[in-house]
Design an enzyme around this catalytic site. Structure first.
Site, PDB file in Angstrom:
ATOM      1  N   PHE B 115       0.881  -1.286   0.068  1.00  0.00           N
ATOM      2  CA  PHE B 115      -0.048   0.113   0.108  1.00  0.00           C
ATOM      3  C   PHE B 115       1.007   1.206  -0.080  1.00  0.00           C
ATOM      4  O   PHE B 115       2.020   0.991   0.239  1.00  0.00           O
ATOM      5  CB  PHE B 115      -0.837   0.073   1.374  1.00  0.00           C
ATOM      6  CG  PHE B 115      -2.367   0.088   0.854  1.00  0.00           C
ATOM      7  CD1 PHE B 115      -2.993  -1.006  -0.048  1.00  0.00           C
ATOM      8  CD2 PHE B 115      -3.313   1.191   1.295  1.00  0.00           C
ATOM      9  CE1 PHE B 115      -4.166  -0.912  -0.257  1.00  0.00           C
ATOM     10  CE2 PHE B 115      -4.249   1.109   1.165  1.00  0.00           C
ATOM     11  CZ  PHE B 115      -5.064   0.299   0.441  1.00  0.00           C
ATOM     12  N   GLN B 229      -7.213  15.374   3.044  1.00  0.00           N
ATOM     13  CA  GLN B 229      -6.691  14.452   1.824  1.00  0.00           C
ATOM     14  C   GLN B 229      -7.492  14.314   0.904  1.00  0.00           C
ATOM     15  O   GLN B 229      -8.742  14.265   0.857  1.00  0.00           O
ATOM     16  CB  GLN B 229      -6.688  13.049   2.735  1.00  0.00           C
ATOM     17  CG  GLN B 229      -6.102  12.055   1.667  1.00  0.00           C
ATOM     18  CD  GLN B 229      -5.496  10.748   2.542  1.00  0.00           C
ATOM     19  OE1 GLN B 229      -6.180  10.047   2.846  1.00  0.00           O
ATOM     20  NE2 GLN B 229      -4.247  10.760   2.717  1.00  0.00           N
ATOM     21  N   HIS B 231      -7.652  11.918  -2.265  1.00  0.00           N
ATOM     22  CA  HIS B 231      -7.272  10.627  -2.644  1.00  0.00           C
ATOM     23  C   HIS B 231      -6.991  10.900  -4.225  1.00  0.00           C
ATOM     24  O   HIS B 231      -7.671  11.443  -4.849  1.00  0.00           O
ATOM     25  CB  HIS B 231      -8.511   9.692  -2.351  1.00  0.00           C
ATOM     26  CG  HIS B 231      -8.276   8.246  -2.629  1.00  0.00           C
ATOM     27  ND1 HIS B 231      -7.949   7.611  -3.823  1.00  0.00           N
ATOM     28  CD2 HIS B 231      -7.971   7.272  -1.615  1.00  0.00           C
ATOM     29  CE1 HIS B 231      -7.600   6.427  -3.471  1.00  0.00           C
ATOM     30  NE2 HIS B 231      -7.591   6.079  -2.108  1.00  0.00           N
ATOM     31  N   LEU B 241     -14.893   6.684  -4.858  1.00  0.00           N
ATOM     32  CA  LEU B 241     -13.643   6.017  -4.759  1.00  0.00           C
ATOM     33  C   LEU B 241     -13.341   4.859  -5.627  1.00  0.00           C
ATOM     34  O   LEU B 241     -13.946   3.935  -5.523  1.00  0.00           O
ATOM     35  CB  LEU B 241     -13.677   5.640  -3.191  1.00  0.00           C
ATOM     36  CG  LEU B 241     -12.037   5.134  -2.671  1.00  0.00           C
ATOM     37  CD1 LEU B 241     -10.944   6.103  -2.628  1.00  0.00           C
ATOM     38  CD2 LEU B 241     -12.540   4.547  -1.052  1.00  0.00           C
ATOM     39  N   GLU B 244      -7.250   2.355  -3.303  1.00  0.00           N
ATOM     40  CA  GLU B 244      -5.648   2.315  -3.415  1.00  0.00           C
ATOM     41  C   GLU B 244      -5.314   0.850  -3.700  1.00  0.00           C
ATOM     42  O   GLU B 244      -4.327   0.500  -3.971  1.00  0.00           O
ATOM     43  CB  GLU B 244      -4.857   2.898  -2.210  1.00  0.00           C
ATOM     44  CG  GLU B 244      -3.400   2.980  -2.257  1.00  0.00           C
ATOM     45  CD  GLU B 244      -2.956   3.793  -1.251  1.00  0.00           C
ATOM     46  OE1 GLU B 244      -3.632   5.076  -1.126  1.00  0.00           O
ATOM     47  OE2 GLU B 244      -2.224   3.544  -0.592  1.00  0.00           O
ATOM     48  N   ARG B 275      -0.168   9.574  -0.423  1.00  0.00           N
ATOM     49  CA  ARG B 275      -1.182  10.006  -1.369  1.00  0.00           C
ATOM     50  C   ARG B 275      -1.168  11.407  -1.679  1.00  0.00           C
ATOM     51  O   ARG B 275      -1.525  11.829  -2.542  1.00  0.00           O
ATOM     52  CB  ARG B 275      -2.638   9.624  -0.522  1.00  0.00           C
ATOM     53  CG  ARG B 275      -3.025   8.558  -0.449  1.00  0.00           C
ATOM     54  CD  ARG B 275      -4.332   8.240   0.501  1.00  0.00           C
ATOM     55  NE  ARG B 275      -4.949   6.934   0.381  1.00  0.00           N
ATOM     56  CZ  ARG B 275      -5.808   6.295   0.943  1.00  0.00           C
ATOM     57  NH1 ARG B 275      -6.447   7.062   1.825  1.00  0.00           N
ATOM     58  NH2 ARG B 275      -6.080   4.885   0.850  1.00  0.00           N
ATOM     59  N   HIS B 339     -11.254  13.066   0.328  1.00  0.00           N
ATOM     60  CA  HIS B 339     -11.438  11.664   0.957  1.00  0.00           C
ATOM     61  C   HIS B 339     -11.535  11.779   2.283  1.00  0.00           C
ATOM     62  O   HIS B 339     -12.315  11.022   2.867  1.00  0.00           O
ATOM     63  CB  HIS B 339     -10.440  10.864   0.435  1.00  0.00           C
ATOM     64  CG  HIS B 339     -10.489   9.300   0.639  1.00  0.00           C
ATOM     65  ND1 HIS B 339     -11.648   8.888   0.301  1.00  0.00           N
ATOM     66  CD2 HIS B 339      -9.545   8.636   1.079  1.00  0.00           C
ATOM     67  CE1 HIS B 339     -11.533   7.666   0.682  1.00  0.00           C
ATOM     68  NE2 HIS B 339     -10.205   7.478   1.507  1.00  0.00           N
ATOM     69  N   ARG B 374      -2.618  11.069   5.836  1.00  0.00           N
ATOM     70  CA  ARG B 374      -2.730   9.871   6.032  1.00  0.00           C
ATOM     71  C   ARG B 374      -2.265   8.827   5.133  1.00  0.00           C
ATOM     72  O   ARG B 374      -2.488   8.914   4.016  1.00  0.00           O
ATOM     73  CB  ARG B 374      -4.094   9.543   6.672  1.00  0.00           C
ATOM     74  CG  ARG B 374      -4.493   8.120   6.984  1.00  0.00           C
ATOM     75  CD  ARG B 374      -6.050   7.914   7.218  1.00  0.00           C
ATOM     76  NE  ARG B 374      -6.874   8.193   6.553  1.00  0.00           N
ATOM     77  CZ  ARG B 374      -7.084   7.052   5.366  1.00  0.00           C
ATOM     78  NH1 ARG B 374      -6.481   6.011   5.374  1.00  0.00           N
ATOM     79  NH2 ARG B 374      -7.970   7.325   4.284  1.00  0.00           N
TER      80      ARG B 374
END
Lengths: 334, 560
Positions: B115, B229, B231, B241, B244, B275, B339, B374
């Site tokens: 990730f 954030q 995304h 969305l 990821e 991100r 996001h 994050r």
């Protein structure tokens, strides 16, 4: 595109009861039913009540009947339903009480989910680390965990509809597709140690044998959960586990015998064979239903004649029986 | 009058985890949620949950913690991050034992995927429905532990404050439209994010920053609110969305020339940089004319049909349903979209804040473990670790606290506000439309790239929206299931959140994490290695600052 949304309205605080209201909208053709409803609610009529949140078929809030069938409003595109200038009907889910407009009372739904004790029941102390299980088992369960509890299958379940229509003794006791699919999620979980107990309970009246395999829940499920397939699989598992002394199993056996012998459904024998020939307590209350059958179906019902091609049907039974014996893991059922 | 030891507001992952822990501590617990628990937005988390359990490969909690500190652009509090990463493993095992059907490796042990911003593959997952799978399992536990009273579809309008401590909530029962005081010795806010401040946003319609605003109005500071954030992969048009997980499984990002442009911005991590880095790179590509119709492309074709169908089926469905694009055959147009809020109510590692009896956990809280940015799959972890901790500490607090007062008068102000709304004549000003307008403005003025003039304009615009909001009127004047009324109340919360975001973004004159100032393009540790705090005043947020806790990782240059 120009589209007319005909919405079933109901507000318990008003005296006009249920009424239909049509809204004409000019919206982009890729709009979903939910986009259109939100536009109505935000710009035209803020009194329209509906549930929605994620807009992308994950939260399960916006199930409703669109053109007569349960759908997630957010996953249903207008241009798939109709052409320019067409009309789309929108009403709340079926088989559940309506609170207001498109908002239904989901309590009966959740009560049934609760009824199957939907939590992992493992015996003995848990391992220090994770349970070691095959990935295939988890991936198989993912298809069921895909269920977002939207209620579409319950809305369009024909068993519940019949129970609702004909009242007692059918007072909507059928556990219904969503909760049964949820039950399967535990029955098929290698970590759960209550498989037999669960299957036993689910083989009782209102459980897996109450399903009439109408395919409606498979058809309307927006997440490919196929509740009916799970229900039928649980019947199979239950029989495999030796849980056969149940009305549902006897009913299925009676049907099998009848079709094998005559190529026809000789329904008059099913019920007595299911509950037991001398079970007066169960048989008496069913008399009116039986008589209604006779009235409708007449002599065909009382004296079913043998189908001409009964030998062919018997060959099918033989073939399937043989295949199941050779390969007990196939999904195929007689 | 309903009375409980601990009341949890919100029934997502943090809320239900908190409630279960509080119950375990032997107190009387209730959950209040404006939607049924499984409708909570935690369900939309797709990719997975992090824990450094791959010790044999060299991963351990300290590597995870360092990745998180670096991901946060050194704004996260390192003591909190250490806790987050130390406790991660036990939470994964606990959830697995509860019934989460995590994917396995070939040997039947928990499988992991890579990730963004992570040094090792440490993301545990259930296909790309991890949040949903976990949320449903926690709900199963709430059903099992039926002692937990769930006020389902009740909307909290304010906190009951008595003698400087929080003593419950005032809540509107949607079904009847009645307001009730619900007394509690301790209240845990777990109301999730505030994505609806922006338009578009990946967040569901329910994410209206309720808890952040409730605490802020009650006098709690909100921290690092400028850290919003974007995304990197949200779907063209709808802004939904695209997890990821796709990049975690190896998908590429390409521009109009077919170039894997991330190789230029993050030569080592490429698509799996943090991100903020990826989103900024995408926006730069788009702004410099290498986008396609305002988007870049998420290309998963080389992953093959089988992997896409088994591990990315939700993404596949979303691209197919909303754009008619088959991920197996075609790349998917995506762009950065709002996001997550790294900021939130300032809490300590036990969820406590400056108001006795009040706790917060999950996205609405700022411990802070995410700092300026994050990392993917750290949010689910955050909900469990700090949900549980706040549940335990709120229960402890409740045990040593006498019952709260019994006055019914606490509902009077909210009752008056709602009555005034009902009496207001229709004047064309509508909360939902005002929200959309505000959302677009925020996306434009307080977006990925920010600068002083636009931020100052945003502050002014928000004042104007607030004035217009005072005139917002209702179409629905009924009591039963009045969502029109709920939108107005939510809009009030959203305005508070937007105010603090804009004010903090204007204040922070540097670039760090998700906050990028074109007029201050460098990180400035000398002046800005500190948290921003906003306190409520009737004239708008009052700014204050707090040092960042550094334990073992001094700020260093951040490259991927």
């Amino acid at each position: 595109m120009q589209v007319n949304l005909k919405i079933r309205r109901y507000n318990p605080e008003r005296e006009d009861g249920v009424y239909w209201q049509t809204y004409s909208l000019d919206v982009p053709s890729q709009f979903t039913v939910l986009d259109a409803l939100m536009k109505i609610r935000e710009e035209i009529d803020g009194s329209l009540a509906l549930r929605c949140s994620c807009r992308s078929a994950i939260c399960g809030s916006c199930s409703m009947r669109v053109d007569g069938h349960a759908k997630l409003a957010c996953k249903t595109k207008l241009n798939v339903l109709t052409e320019e200038g067409g009309e789309i009907s929108v009403e709340p889910m079926g088989n559940l009480p309506v609170i207001k407009d498109l908002v239904t009372d989901m309590q009966p739904f959740w009560d049934k989910v609760r009824q199957v004790e939907p939590w992992l029941q493992a015996e003995g102390p848990a391992p220090e680390r994770e349970y070691r299980v095959p990935n295939e088992a988890m991936v198989h369960l993912t298809d069921v965990m895909n269920c977002i509890m939207c209620g579409a299958c319950v809305s369009d379940c024909t068993v519940l509809e019949a129970e609702l229509k004909y009242g007692k003794p059918y007072d909507q006791t059928f556990i219904a597709p969503a909760a049964l699919a949820k039950a399967y999620r535990f029955v098929a979980d290698p970590r759960d140690d209550q498989q037999r107990e669960r299957l036993k309970k689910l083989s009782e009246p209102s459980g897996v044998y109450d399903c009439t395999h109408c395919f409606e829940c498979v058809e309307v499920c927006p997440k490919g959960v196929a509740p009916m397939d799970r229900i039928l699989k649980m019947r199979e598992l239950a029989v495999e586990a030796g849980i056969t002394d149940k009305a549902g199993v006897r009913h299925a056996k009676a049907a099998e015998q009848s079709i094998k012998a005559s190529g026809r459904n000789y329904e008059l024998t099913f019920y007595p064979k299911s509950v037991g020939l001398f079970n007066v307590k169960e048989l008496l209350p069913a008399m009116p239903t039986g008589l209604a059958f006779v009235r409708k179906a007449g002599t065909r019902f009382l004296l079913p004649h043998k189908a001409e091609n009964v030998q062919k049907i018997q060959r099918v039974f033989k073939k399937v029986g043989k295949r199941n014996k050779e390969n007990p893991n196939t999904e195929g059922q007689a | 009058m309903p009375q409980h030891d601990v009341v949890v507001v919100g029934a997502g992952l943090a809320g239900m985890r908190a409630a279960l822990e509080a119950l375990d501590q032997g107190v009387d617990v209730a959950i209040i949620s404006k939607v049924h628990p499984v409708r909570s937005h935690s369900a939309a988390a797709q990719g997975g949950i992090n824990a450094a359990m791959g010790q044999e490969e060299g991963d351990n909690w300290e590597v995870h913690a360092f990745d998180t500190v670096k991901g946060s652009d050194y704004l996260g509090d390192q003591d909190a991050i250490e806790l987050l990463c130390q406790e991660a493993g036990e939470h994964i095992i606990e959830m697995e034992h509860m019934g989460v059907i995590f994917n396995r490796d070939e040997e039947g042990y928990l499988a992991r995927r890579g990730f963004g911003g992570a040094s090792y593959a440490r993301t545990f997952f259930v296909a790309d429905i991890t949040g949903q799978a976990m949320l449903h399992v926690l709900y199963e536990q709430v059903l099992k532990h039926h002692q937990i009273k769930v006020y389902e579809e009740w909307f909290v309008t304010s906190l009951i404050m008595e003698d400087g401590r929080c003593a419950g909530v005032v809540a509107l029962e949607l079904l009847t439209g009645r307001l009730y005081p619900i007394r509690a010795k301790a209240v845990i806010l777990a109301t999730g994010g505030l994505g609806r401040v922006y338009e578009p946003s990946t967040n569901g319609l329910v994410c209206s920053g309720d808890g952040i605003s409730l605490a802020y109005r009650a006098g709690a500071p909100v921290m690092d609110m400028e850290m919003v954030q974007y995304h990197p992969t949200t779907l063209k048009e709808s802004g939904f969305l695209m997890s990821e997980a796709a990049r975690g499984e190896g998908a590429y990002l390409t521009n109009s020339g077919g170039e894997r442009f991330m190789q230029r911005y993050a030569p080592n991590k490429v698509e799996l940089a943090a991100r903020d880095v990826v989103s900024r790179a995408e926006q730069t590509e788009i702004d410099e004319g290498r986008g396609i119709d305002g988007c870049v492309l998420l290309d998963s074709r080389h992953l093959g049909k089988e992997l896409i169908h088994s591990r990315l089926h939700q993404e596949y469905d979303i691209a197919m349903t909303y754009l008619g694009i088959d991920m197996v055959e075609q790349p998917v147009p995506v762009r950065p979209g709002v996001h997550y809020i790294m900021g939130g109510i300032k809490t300590d590692v036990d969820g406590a804040m400056n108001i006795a009896g009040l706790y917060a956990a999950g996205e609405c809280a700022c411990v802070s473990v995410h700092g300026g940015n994050r990392l993917g799959a750290n949010s689910l972890l955050d909900t469990l670790v700090f949900g549980k901790r706040s549940g335990r500490h709120a229960a402890d607090y409740a045990k040593s606290t006498p019952p709260a007062g019994e006055s019914e008068a606490v509902i009077t102000p909210d009752e008056g506000q709602i009555k005034a709304l009902f009496e207001r004549a229709d004047n064309g000003e509508r909360a939902p439309l005002l929200r959309t307008e505000m959302g677009r403005m925020m996306d434009e003025h307080v977006g990925i790239f920010r600068e002083k003039k636009a931020l100052a304009q945003a502050v002014d615009k928000l004042k104007e929206y607030r004035e217009r909001f005072q005139r917002a009127s209702l179409h629905d004047k009924g009591k039963v299931y009045n969502t029109d009324l709920m939108f107005v109340l939510e809009m009030g919360f959203l305005l508070d959140c937007a105010d603090t975001i804009a004010a903090s973004a204007l204040a922070r004159e540097e670039s760090r994490g998700a906050h990028y100032r074109t007029d201050f393009p460098k990180r400035d540790d000398e002046s800005w290695l500190k948290h921003t705090l906003c306190y409520y005043t009737p004239d708008g947020p009052r700014m204050d600052y707090l040092p960042v806790t550094i334990t073992q990782w001094p700020p260093a240059e951040r490259t991927y």
